[in-house]
Design an enzyme around this catalytic site. Structure first.
Site, PDB file in Angstrom:
ATOM      1  N   GLU A   5      -7.945  10.302 -49.370  1.00 28.86           N
ATOM      2  CA  GLU A   5      -8.848  11.453 -49.368  1.00 28.86           C
ATOM      3  C   GLU A   5      -8.107  12.627 -49.979  1.00 28.86           C
ATOM      4  OE1 GLU A   5     -11.817  11.981 -46.061  1.00 28.86           O
ATOM      5  OE2 GLU A   5     -10.219  10.972 -44.968  1.00 28.86           O
ATOM      6  N   GLU A  52     -12.713   2.376 -39.692  1.00 29.12           N
ATOM      7  CA  GLU A  52     -12.701   3.010 -41.010  1.00 29.12           C
ATOM      8  C   GLU A  52     -11.261   3.139 -41.472  1.00 29.12           C
ATOM      9  OE1 GLU A  52     -14.735   6.815 -41.225  1.00 29.12           O
ATOM     10  OE2 GLU A  52     -13.265   7.550 -42.664  1.00 29.12           O
TER      11      GLU A  52
END
Length: 263
Positions: free
Chosen positions: A147, A142
């Site tokens: 974020e 990932e």
């Protein structure tokens, strides 16, 4: 994305500036993009959706093909989280993904976006290995290009999640310098990925570098296979934290998505 830090560990992270003397710029060619110059649902030739309650004990139910949660207008993709009890789910939102439409491996991914405003919002721009359905997470690898957490609104995070020797998540997490207008202005979030390293930028600042030479061969192998892209707006959960209900609707706005390969 997700799976990794809460209130305590967030502020135990150490910011290490990775600004170096610039390397010679590679020549990139644009090979895929969405400029969002249309109106309606996200282009079905480029995007599909996650559906349901997916991960991290998040509060939202991801709805597919619902204009109230994901729409394109005025040159932007707008992902909206609503406290609307739609279909008996208290909070609705959207996760727009390229799975089955477009793969990414090596090159540069560039996304210009503006964050929501308020505690509890957790938008992300990230990738997962295309083989996730076969090997599972975190073995698929990932890459978190961006974020943002509503309770720490002046930072973004760029991270890798990978399976360690025990098969469990062995994350590498970096935090950006302070940026005071993430919810009021667009910024550009960039991934540069090649056979030797992954670099993550906000605007032109390279604040995260993850090198193959710093990992085991098995760990880096997770980043030598195609990934797909996700653009989502989570609410609450393990990292989103306490939700400020007065801030609904939360709105995550994407100006464009571009994928370049080296010529």
């Amino acid at each position: 994305m997700k799976y990794f830090f809460g209130f305590v560990t967030l502020f135990s992270l150490t910011f290490i500036a990775c600004k170096h003397e610039p390397d010679p710029e590679p020549t990139y060619k644009l090979v895929w993009s969405d400029e969002f110059e249309y109106t309606g649902l996200p282009d079905s030739t480029r995007w599909t959706y996650e559906v349901g309650f997916i991960r991290n004990r998040e509060a939202q139910y991801y709805q597919p093909k619902r204009l109230e949660n994901s729409k394109v207008e005025n040159g932007h993709l707008i992902i909206t989280a609503l406290k609307d009890n739609f279909q008996s789910h208290p909070i609705s939102s959207a996760s727009v993904i390229s799975k089955g439409k477009q793969d990414f491996m090596y090159g540069k991914v560039e996304v210009r976006a503006k964050m929501p405003d308020g505690k509890g919002a957790w938008p992300a721009i990230w990738t997962l290995g295309k083989n996730r359905d076969v090997v599972g997470w975190p073995a698929c690898g990932e890459i978190d290009i961006m974020e943002w957490l509503g309770f720490a609104p002046q930072f973004v995070f760029g991270s890798l999640h990978k399976a360690g020797a025990d098969g469990k998540d062995a994350p590498l997490i970096s935090i950006s310098p302070t940026i005071t207008d993430l919810s009021t202005a667009f910024h550009t979030y960039t991934l540069e990925w090649d056979r030797e390293q992954i670099r993550i930028f906000v605007d032109e600042f390279n604040y995260a570098i993850y090198k193959a030479s710093d990992m085991t061969a098995a760990e880096w192998q997770q980043f030598t296979k195609p990934h797909y892209l996700l653009l989502n707006l989570a609410i609450g959960g393990t990292s989103g934290g306490t939700i400020d209900d007065t801030k609904f609707p939360f709105i995550f706005t994407v100006d464009y998505v571009r994928y370049y390969k080296k010529e």
